[in-house]
Design a protein around this motif. Structure first.
Motif, mmCIF file in Angstrom:
data_model
loop_
_atom_site.group_PDB
_atom_site.id
_atom_site.type_symbol
_atom_site.label_atom_id
_atom_site.label_comp_id
_atom_site.label_asym_id
_atom_site.label_seq_id
_atom_site.Cartn_x
_atom_site.Cartn_y
_atom_site.Cartn_z
ATOM 1 N N ILE A 20 0.809 -1.228 0.000
ATOM 2 C CA ILE A 20 0.000 0.000 0.000
ATOM 3 C C ILE A 20 0.839 1.274 0.000
ATOM 4 O O ILE A 20 0.301 2.353 -0.222
ATOM 5 N N ALA A 21 2.152 1.172 0.219
ATOM 6 C CA ALA A 21 2.953 2.389 0.323
ATOM 7 C C ALA A 21 4.223 2.377 -0.529
ATOM 8 O O ALA A 21 5.003 3.304 -0.452
ATOM 9 N N SER A 22 4.420 1.365 -1.337
ATOM 10 C CA SER A 22 5.601 1.328 -2.203
ATOM 11 C C SER A 22 5.365 2.190 -3.439
ATOM 12 O O SER A 22 4.234 2.595 -3.729
ATOM 13 N N ASN A 23 6.419 2.450 -4.170
ATOM 14 C CA ASN A 23 6.264 3.227 -5.406
ATOM 15 C C ASN A 23 5.252 2.590 -6.357
ATOM 16 O O ASN A 23 4.360 3.292 -6.848
ATOM 17 N N PRO A 24 5.330 1.281 -6.648
ATOM 18 C CA PRO A 24 4.327 0.686 -7.535
ATOM 19 C C PRO A 24 2.903 0.803 -6.986
ATOM 20 O O PRO A 24 1.957 1.046 -7.742
ATOM 21 N N ALA A 25 2.744 0.653 -5.677
ATOM 22 C CA ALA A 25 1.409 0.775 -5.082
ATOM 23 C C ALA A 25 0.878 2.200 -5.225
ATOM 24 O O ALA A 25 -0.302 2.405 -5.527
ATOM 25 N N LEU A 26 1.736 3.189 -5.012
ATOM 26 C CA LEU A 26 1.321 4.583 -5.175
ATOM 27 C C LEU A 26 0.907 4.869 -6.614
ATOM 28 O O LEU A 26 -0.128 5.494 -6.861
ATOM 29 N N ILE A 81 15.575 8.730 12.734
ATOM 30 C CA ILE A 81 15.020 7.841 11.714
ATOM 31 C C ILE A 81 15.269 8.522 10.380
ATOM 32 O O ILE A 81 14.873 9.672 10.183
ATOM 33 N N ALA A 82 15.927 7.842 9.480
ATOM 34 C CA ALA A 82 16.230 8.406 8.158
ATOM 35 C C ALA A 82 15.263 7.841 7.131
ATOM 36 O O ALA A 82 14.988 6.647 7.114
ATOM 37 N N VAL A 83 14.740 8.716 6.302
ATOM 38 C CA VAL A 83 13.860 8.322 5.206
ATOM 39 C C VAL A 83 14.539 8.764 3.924
ATOM 40 O O VAL A 83 14.871 9.929 3.765
ATOM 41 N N GLY A 84 14.740 7.830 3.012
ATOM 42 C CA GLY A 84 15.417 8.160 1.769
ATOM 43 C C GLY A 84 14.563 7.824 0.571
ATOM 44 O O GLY A 84 13.388 7.508 0.688
ATOM 45 N N GLY A 85 15.171 7.906 -0.561
ATOM 46 C CA GLY A 85 14.478 7.590 -1.804
ATOM 47 C C GLY A 85 13.793 8.808 -2.397
ATOM 48 O O GLY A 85 13.715 9.872 -1.777
ATOM 49 N N GLY A 91 8.707 17.171 -1.852
ATOM 50 C CA GLY A 91 8.011 18.241 -1.157
ATOM 51 C C GLY A 91 7.692 17.952 0.294
ATOM 52 O O GLY A 91 6.953 18.688 0.916
ATOM 53 N N GLY A 92 8.212 16.883 0.839
ATOM 54 C CA GLY A 92 7.981 16.570 2.241
ATOM 55 C C GLY A 92 6.617 15.978 2.546
ATOM 56 O O GLY A 92 6.288 15.760 3.710
ATOM 57 N N HIS A 93 5.820 15.688 1.540
ATOM 58 C CA HIS A 93 4.457 15.193 1.787
ATOM 59 C C HIS A 93 4.449 13.821 2.448
ATOM 60 O O HIS A 93 3.657 13.569 3.353
ATOM 61 N N MET A 94 5.330 12.925 2.020
ATOM 62 C CA MET A 94 5.385 11.610 2.644
ATOM 63 C C MET A 94 5.877 11.733 4.086
ATOM 64 O O MET A 94 5.343 11.093 4.987
ATOM 65 N N LEU A 95 6.858 12.591 4.299
ATOM 66 C CA LEU A 95 7.370 12.804 5.659
ATOM 67 C C LEU A 95 6.280 13.376 6.564
ATOM 68 O O LEU A 95 6.196 13.017 7.741
ATOM 69 N N THR A 96 5.446 14.235 6.015
ATOM 70 C CA THR A 96 4.334 14.786 6.795
ATOM 71 C C THR A 96 3.411 13.663 7.262
ATOM 72 O O THR A 96 3.001 13.629 8.421
#
Length: 107
Positions: A20-26, A81-85, A91-96
Protein backbone atom coordinates in the motif's frame (compact mmCIF):
# COMPACT_ATOMS: atom_id res chain seq x y z
CA UNK A 1 -0.35 -4.21 8.67
CA UNK A 2 -4.12 -3.83 8.98
CA UNK A 3 -4.51 -1.33 6.12
CA UNK A 4 -2.90 -3.77 3.68
CA UNK A 5 -5.42 -6.42 4.64
CA UNK A 6 -4.57 -9.87 3.33
CA UNK A 7 -2.98 -8.71 0.07
CA UNK A 8 -0.26 -11.11 -1.06
CA UNK A 9 3.18 -9.53 -1.24
CA UNK A 10 6.03 -10.49 -3.58
CA UNK A 11 8.09 -11.29 -0.46
CA UNK A 12 5.75 -14.21 0.24
CA UNK A 13 3.95 -12.71 3.22
CA UNK A 14 0.55 -11.04 3.29
CA UNK A 15 -0.49 -7.57 4.37
CA UNK A 16 2.93 -5.92 4.01
CA UNK A 17 3.20 -2.15 3.98
CA UNK A 18 4.83 -2.47 0.55
CA UNK A 19 1.45 -3.42 -0.88
CA UNK A 20 0.00 0.00 0.00
CA UNK A 21 2.95 2.39 0.32
CA UNK A 22 5.60 1.33 -2.20
CA UNK A 23 6.26 3.23 -5.41
CA UNK A 24 4.33 0.69 -7.54
CA UNK A 25 1.41 0.78 -5.08
CA UNK A 26 1.32 4.58 -5.18
CA UNK A 27 1.41 4.66 -8.97
CA UNK A 28 -1.38 2.09 -9.21
CA UNK A 29 -3.50 3.88 -6.60
CA UNK A 30 -3.67 7.23 -8.36
CA UNK A 31 -3.06 6.41 -12.02
CA UNK A 32 -6.15 6.73 -14.18
CA UNK A 33 -6.75 6.32 -17.91
CA UNK A 34 -7.01 10.11 -18.13
CA UNK A 35 -3.85 10.60 -16.05
CA UNK A 36 -1.56 7.60 -16.47
CA UNK A 37 1.41 7.55 -14.12
CA UNK A 38 4.03 5.05 -15.20
CA UNK A 39 7.09 6.20 -13.28
CA UNK A 40 8.05 7.79 -10.00
CA UNK A 41 9.13 10.79 -12.08
CA UNK A 42 5.55 11.13 -13.35
CA UNK A 43 4.27 11.07 -9.79
CA UNK A 44 6.87 13.58 -8.66
CA UNK A 45 5.93 15.97 -11.50
CA UNK A 46 2.27 15.79 -10.46
CA UNK A 47 3.20 16.47 -6.84
CA UNK A 48 5.36 19.44 -7.80
CA UNK A 49 2.46 20.77 -9.92
CA UNK A 50 0.17 20.66 -6.87
CA UNK A 51 -1.94 17.65 -7.91
CA UNK A 52 -4.11 17.06 -4.83
CA UNK A 53 -4.58 13.33 -5.55
CA UNK A 54 -0.83 12.78 -5.87
CA UNK A 55 -0.08 14.77 -2.71
CA UNK A 56 -2.83 12.94 -0.82
CA UNK A 57 -1.47 9.56 -1.95
CA UNK A 58 2.00 10.46 -0.70
CA UNK A 59 0.68 11.63 2.65
CA UNK A 60 -1.42 8.49 3.06
CA UNK A 61 1.54 6.29 2.14
CA UNK A 62 3.55 8.19 4.77
CA UNK A 63 0.85 7.51 7.36
CA UNK A 64 1.02 3.80 6.56
CA UNK A 65 4.81 3.82 6.80
CA UNK A 66 4.58 5.69 10.12
CA UNK A 67 2.11 3.13 11.48
CA UNK A 68 4.41 0.31 10.42
CA UNK A 69 7.38 1.99 12.10
CA UNK A 70 5.71 2.66 15.44
CA UNK A 71 6.60 -0.75 16.89
CA UNK A 72 10.24 -0.22 16.05
CA UNK A 73 10.20 3.31 17.42
CA UNK A 74 8.62 2.27 20.71
CA UNK A 75 10.73 -0.87 21.05
CA UNK A 76 14.11 0.49 20.02
CA UNK A 77 13.75 4.21 20.82
CA UNK A 78 16.09 5.40 18.07
CA UNK A 79 17.38 8.95 18.22
CA UNK A 80 17.10 9.41 14.46
CA UNK A 81 15.02 7.84 11.71
CA UNK A 82 16.23 8.41 8.16
CA UNK A 83 13.86 8.32 5.21
CA UNK A 84 15.42 8.16 1.77
CA UNK A 85 14.48 7.59 -1.80
CA UNK A 86 12.67 9.73 -4.32
CA UNK A 87 9.42 10.04 -2.43
CA UNK A 88 11.15 11.23 0.71
CA UNK A 89 12.20 14.27 -1.31
CA UNK A 90 8.87 15.08 -2.99
CA UNK A 91 8.01 18.24 -1.16
CA UNK A 92 7.98 16.57 2.24
CA UNK A 93 4.46 15.19 1.79
CA UNK A 94 5.39 11.61 2.64
CA UNK A 95 7.37 12.80 5.66
CA UNK A 96 4.33 14.79 6.79
CA UNK A 97 2.25 11.60 6.74
CA UNK A 98 4.90 9.67 8.67
CA UNK A 99 5.05 12.41 11.30
CA UNK A 100 1.24 12.46 11.60
CA UNK A 101 1.07 8.74 12.41
CA UNK A 102 4.05 8.70 14.73
CA UNK A 103 3.00 11.79 16.66
CA UNK A 104 -0.43 10.28 17.35
CA UNK A 105 0.95 7.03 18.70
CA UNK A 106 4.35 7.70 20.28
CA UNK A 107 4.44 9.69 23.50
Amino acid sequence: MAAAGDLPCPCGNRGCVAMIASNPALLAAISTPERPLATVGDLERHVQAGDIAAIGALRQAGRHIGEAAIGLIVGLAPEVIAVGGNMGLSGGHMLTGIRESVSRMVP
